[in-house]
Design a protein around this motif. Structure first.
Motif, PDB file in Angstrom:
ATOM      1  N   VAL A 198      28.108  37.074  43.653  1.00 59.24           N
ATOM      2  CA  VAL A 198      28.412  37.865  43.377  1.00 59.24           C
ATOM      3  C   VAL A 198      30.532  37.954  42.553  1.00 59.24           C
ATOM      4  O   VAL A 198      30.678  37.833  43.488  1.00 59.24           O
ATOM      5  N   GLY A 257      34.542  34.208  39.615  1.00 62.23           N
ATOM      6  CA  GLY A 257      36.345  33.157  39.243  1.00 62.23           C
ATOM      7  C   GLY A 257      36.297  32.293  40.103  1.00 62.23           C
ATOM      8  O   GLY A 257      35.159  32.070  40.441  1.00 62.23           O
ATOM      9  N   ALA A 287      45.069  35.852  35.999  1.00 66.05           N
ATOM     10  CA  ALA A 287      46.028  36.314  35.724  1.00 66.05           C
ATOM     11  C   ALA A 287      47.349  35.028  36.269  1.00 66.05           C
ATOM     12  O   ALA A 287      48.083  36.098  36.380  1.00 66.05           O
ATOM     13  N   THR A 288      45.993  34.707  37.216  1.00 61.72           N
ATOM     14  CA  THR A 288      47.231  33.986  38.328  1.00 61.72           C
ATOM     15  C   THR A 288      48.083  33.366  37.564  1.00 61.72           C
ATOM     16  O   THR A 288      48.235  31.753  36.641  1.00 61.72           O
ATOM     17  N   THR A 324      34.320  38.987  44.754  1.00 55.50           N
ATOM     18  CA  THR A 324      34.573  40.369  43.661  1.00 55.50           C
ATOM     19  C   THR A 324      35.542  40.407  43.467  1.00 55.50           C
ATOM     20  O   THR A 324      36.362  41.232  42.805  1.00 55.50           O
ATOM     21  N   TYR A 333      39.746  41.711  43.573  1.00 53.37           N
ATOM     22  CA  TYR A 333      40.049  42.738  43.735  1.00 53.37           C
ATOM     23  C   TYR A 333      38.971  44.179  43.951  1.00 53.37           C
ATOM     24  O   TYR A 333      39.374  44.610  44.637  1.00 53.37           O
ATOM     25  N   TRP A 378      52.632  39.864  31.274  1.00 51.09           N
ATOM     26  CA  TRP A 378      50.910  39.791  31.526  1.00 51.09           C
ATOM     27  C   TRP A 378      51.760  41.103  33.302  1.00 51.09           C
ATOM     28  O   TRP A 378      51.873  40.817  33.955  1.00 51.09           O
ATOM     29  N   TYR A 386      43.886  38.521  50.108  1.00 57.41           N
ATOM     30  CA  TYR A 386      45.007  37.581  49.904  1.00 57.41           C
ATOM     31  C   TYR A 386      45.662  36.989  48.381  1.00 57.41           C
ATOM     32  O   TYR A 386      44.740  37.263  47.305  1.00 57.41           O
ATOM     33  N   GLY A 428      46.720  33.261  46.980  1.00 55.20           N
ATOM     34  CA  GLY A 428      44.867  33.538  46.346  1.00 55.20           C
ATOM     35  C   GLY A 428      44.243  32.249  46.524  1.00 55.20           C
ATOM     36  O   GLY A 428      43.040  32.201  47.141  1.00 55.20           O
TER      37      GLY A 428
HETATM   38  C1  FAD Z   1      50.499  38.072  38.334  1.00 58.67           C
HETATM   39  C2  FAD Z   1      49.827  37.092  39.050  1.00 58.67           C
HETATM   40  C3  FAD Z   1      49.992  35.985  39.829  1.00 58.67           C
HETATM   41  C4  FAD Z   1      49.641  35.624  40.765  1.00 58.67           C
HETATM   42  N1  FAD Z   1      50.478  34.091  41.123  1.00 58.67           N
HETATM   43  C5  FAD Z   1      49.340  33.993  41.663  1.00 58.67           C
HETATM   44  C6  FAD Z   1      49.813  31.666  42.192  1.00 58.67           C
HETATM   45  O1  FAD Z   1      51.160  31.358  41.998  1.00 58.67           O
HETATM   46  N2  FAD Z   1      49.028  31.575  43.430  1.00 58.67           N
HETATM   47  C7  FAD Z   1      48.018  31.825  43.862  1.00 58.67           C
HETATM   48  O2  FAD Z   1      47.181  30.887  44.568  1.00 58.67           O
HETATM   49  N3  FAD Z   1      47.553  32.901  43.104  1.00 58.67           N
HETATM   50  C8  FAD Z   1      48.022  34.027  42.450  1.00 58.67           C
HETATM   51  N4  FAD Z   1      47.278  35.116  42.826  1.00 58.67           N
HETATM   52  C9  FAD Z   1      46.392  35.198  42.652  1.00 58.67           C
HETATM   53  C10 FAD Z   1      45.253  35.739  41.924  1.00 58.67           C
HETATM   54  O3  FAD Z   1      44.839  35.284  40.545  1.00 58.67           O
HETATM   55  C11 FAD Z   1      43.647  35.827  43.171  1.00 58.67           C
HETATM   56  O4  FAD Z   1      43.485  35.409  44.246  1.00 58.67           O
HETATM   57  C12 FAD Z   1      42.200  34.787  42.174  1.00 58.67           C
HETATM   58  O5  FAD Z   1      42.815  35.130  41.114  1.00 58.67           O
HETATM   59  C13 FAD Z   1      41.538  35.425  42.323  1.00 58.67           C
HETATM   60  O6  FAD Z   1      40.243  35.463  42.243  1.00 58.67           O
HETATM   61  P1  FAD Z   1      39.102  36.250  42.489  1.00 58.67           P
HETATM   62  O7  FAD Z   1      37.823  35.100  42.291  1.00 58.67           O
HETATM   63  O8  FAD Z   1      38.839  35.745  43.627  1.00 58.67           O
HETATM   64  O9  FAD Z   1      38.698  36.866  41.945  1.00 58.67           O
HETATM   65  P2  FAD Z   1      38.529  37.097  40.065  1.00 58.67           P
HETATM   66  O10 FAD Z   1      39.128  36.174  39.030  1.00 58.67           O
HETATM   67  O11 FAD Z   1      38.726  39.007  39.707  1.00 58.67           O
HETATM   68  O12 FAD Z   1      36.322  37.434  39.797  1.00 58.67           O
HETATM   69  C14 FAD Z   1      36.279  38.189  40.761  1.00 58.67           C
HETATM   70  C15 FAD Z   1      35.063  38.571  39.871  1.00 58.67           C
HETATM   71  O13 FAD Z   1      34.157  39.340  40.208  1.00 58.67           O
HETATM   72  C16 FAD Z   1      33.241  40.150  38.913  1.00 58.67           C
HETATM   73  N5  FAD Z   1      32.964  41.911  40.114  1.00 58.67           N
HETATM   74  C17 FAD Z   1      33.450  42.511  41.154  1.00 58.67           C
HETATM   75  N6  FAD Z   1      32.681  43.171  41.010  1.00 58.67           N
HETATM   76  C18 FAD Z   1      31.901  42.732  40.844  1.00 58.67           C
HETATM   77  C19 FAD Z   1      30.349  43.466  40.781  1.00 58.67           C
HETATM   78  N7  FAD Z   1      30.040  44.292  41.334  1.00 58.67           N
HETATM   79  N8  FAD Z   1      29.506  43.722  40.027  1.00 58.67           N
HETATM   80  C20 FAD Z   1      29.532  42.087  40.000  1.00 58.67           C
HETATM   81  N9  FAD Z   1      30.761  41.394  39.209  1.00 58.67           N
HETATM   82  C21 FAD Z   1      31.640  41.592  39.750  1.00 58.67           C
HETATM   83  C22 FAD Z   1      34.550  40.997  38.382  1.00 58.67           C
HETATM   84  O14 FAD Z   1      33.995  40.772  37.010  1.00 58.67           O
HETATM   85  C23 FAD Z   1      35.655  39.413  38.402  1.00 58.67           C
HETATM   86  O15 FAD Z   1      34.759  38.160  37.317  1.00 58.67           O
HETATM   87  C24 FAD Z   1      48.246  35.370  41.157  1.00 58.67           C
HETATM   88  C25 FAD Z   1      47.460  37.105  40.753  1.00 58.67           C
HETATM   89  C26 FAD Z   1      47.821  37.663  39.916  1.00 58.67           C
HETATM   90  C27 FAD Z   1      47.766  38.933  39.463  1.00 58.67           C
END
Ligand code: FAD
Length: 401
Positions: free
Chosen positions: A37, A40, A72-73, A239, A241, A340, A369, A373
């Motif tokens: 699920v 990202g 956003a990362t 998922t 955050y 952003w 994380y 992250g």
């Molecule tokens: C401004 C900023 C700067 C950052 N800089 C860094 C950096 O320099 N280096 C670094 O390592 N990390 C950094 N991070 C952290 C990094 O962005 C995150 O760790 C990473 O993007 C997380 O990815 P993800 O795939 O876990 O989450 P996401 O990209 O949020 O993916 C999760 C997905 O799950 C989906 N989802 C959620 N709930 C459900 C559900 N019930 N059913 C179906 N789909 C669902 C969402 O729609 C989403 O697309 C930063 C974060 C921010 C905000």
């Protein structure tokens, strides 16, 4: 199911073209070995390893690929955990802290190798990192931190103020120089990993939301917004955050952060080796360059989740980040072309929580994380891959829920 407003404003990555990976609509109930699920960067890394291992993989996302936090990362892919090694040793003991730092370094190396092996074009480049003295660590403490890291086999060398000035043109009382980190485009990387998983048979459904999870003895039934059921041997909640309500852990909190990207700078305005830079400060500043010479700079984290408050602060935080950037790098033009804000999850130790939900071993999650992250997503993918192969990762205890 928790839904957050994960980011606001225009992240720089959305201005570069990335391949769109076609998604399907779910039109019946289905079964699969693994349901991931979230599409990202975390879900993509997990689906890559699991599909490579021969599992049938289905992915769903309520928004679509790379439409959550991933764009956003700022994508500094570093092994340095937010909590310095000396402090982490104090918090969880020397052996565990050293193991966590080493695993983090291994994860960055493994990610680099995997991207090269799959030949994913995501503008990846090797970068050294400078960790500048600040109000969290300075002087003797910073030098001590460098020695601890070096003794743990991690790349780390203390630079004095004059070495920092002559090597990088930066004015600070000292810094730790390390090697082996990465800069990359997170949206392109996510698309590349999803593309490879898809080529191995993974099925991607979006927009499709998991609205309920029913745990059974030999499977997990995930009910979707469109009324179907995905029955899976294991479910990975990547998922981001937006944690599912069933997963609760009081070690985890959501905080807010801000970032900008400048216009393209002439090469001579940038610093030697375009090292990733971050500060041993609270609140901290971190920066890197893009392949085309922009400077991305973020920080100013605040310990609250309220998205309206976070967004209302974009102008003020942008001004602050620009001011600090101009002071640190007087040769660049710090005018922001992109600004952003985003939310991210954190834990007191800086370590993520990864693994099976207690009492529900068929459901695996990753949470908490923060600034690292992307590195932690790679660790999560490795842990989950080993677990589903019936093994136990040697470092699983460090991250267990
Ligand atoms: C401004 C900023 C700067 C950052 N800089 C860094 C950096 O320099 N280096 C670094 O390592 N990390 C950094 N991070 C952290 C990094 O962005 C995150 O760790 C990473 O993007 C997380 O990815 P993800 O795939 O876990 O989450 P996401 O990209 O949020 O993916 C999760 C997905 O799950 C989906 N989802 C959620 N709930 C459900 C559900 N019930 N059913 C179906 N789909 C669902 C969402 O729609 C989403 O697309 C930063 C974060 C921010 C905000």
């Amino acid at each position: 199911m928790r839904k957050l407003d994960l980011r606001t404003g225009k992240p720089v990555w959305l201005s570069y073209r990335s391949p769109r990976i076609p998604e399907e609509s779910l039109e019946s109930s289905i079964t699969t070995d693994v349901l991931v699920v979230g599409m990202g960067i975390s879900g993509a890394m997990t689906a890559d390893l699991l599909s490579q291992a021969g599992h049938t993989v289905v992915m769903i996302d309520r928004r679509g690929a790379s439409l959550g936090s991933t764009p956003a990362t700022t994508a500094l892919v570093q092994h340095e955990i937010d909590v310095p090694l000396a402090r982490l040793r104090h918090a969880i003991g020397a052996e565990k802290a050293t193991r966590a730092w080493r695993r983090s370094r291994l994860a960055v190396a493994n990610l680099r190798d995997r991207i090269a092996e799959l030949d994913i074009s995501c503008r990846m480049s090797d970068r050294p990192t400078l960790y500048l003295a600040g109000n969290v660590l300075r002087g003797k403490a910073l030098r001590g931190e460098a020695e601890l890291r070096a003794a743990a086999g991690l790349s780390a060398r203390y630079l004095t103020a004059s070495e920092l000035r002559s090597g990088f043109g930066l004015e600070r009382e000292g810094a730790i120089l390390s090697t082996g980190n990465l800069a990359l485009d997170p949206v392109k990387l996510t698309a590349g990993l999803l593309d490879r998983a898809k080529a191995r048979g993974a099925r991607l459904f979006a927009p499709e939301e998991a609205v309920d999870i029913r745990y059974r003895r030999s499977s997990v039934d995930v009910h979707t917004r469109s009324g179907y059921v995905i029955s899976a041997g294991h479910v990975v909640l990547a998922t981001g955050y937006e944690l599912m309500d069933m997963v609760d852990d009081d070690r985890h909190e959501i905080i807010s952060t801000w970032a900008i990207a400048t216009r393209r700078q002439p090469k001579q305005a940038l610093w030697p080796s375009e090292a990733l830079i971050w500060e041993a400060s609270d609140p901290y500043l971190y920066l890197r360059t893009t392949h085309d010479g922009r400077v991305i700079c973020g920080g100013e984290d605040e310990d609250f989740q309220d998205e309206a408050r976070r967004d209302a602060l974009i102008k003020e935080k942008t001004e602050r980040i620009v001011g600090k950037l101009a002071k640190l790098l007087p040769a660049i033009d710090p005018t922001p072309e992109f600004a952003w804000a985003g939310s991210f999850g954190n834990t007191g130790t800086g370590l993520p929580l990864i693994g099976p939900v207690p009492g529900k071993p068929r459901i695996l999650v990753l949470m908490g994380y923060g600034g690292n992250g992307i590195t932690f997503s790679r660790i999560a993918a490795e842990l989950i891959d080993t677990t589903l192969a019936g093994g136990e990762d040697a470092d699983a205890d460090l991250f267990a829920l």
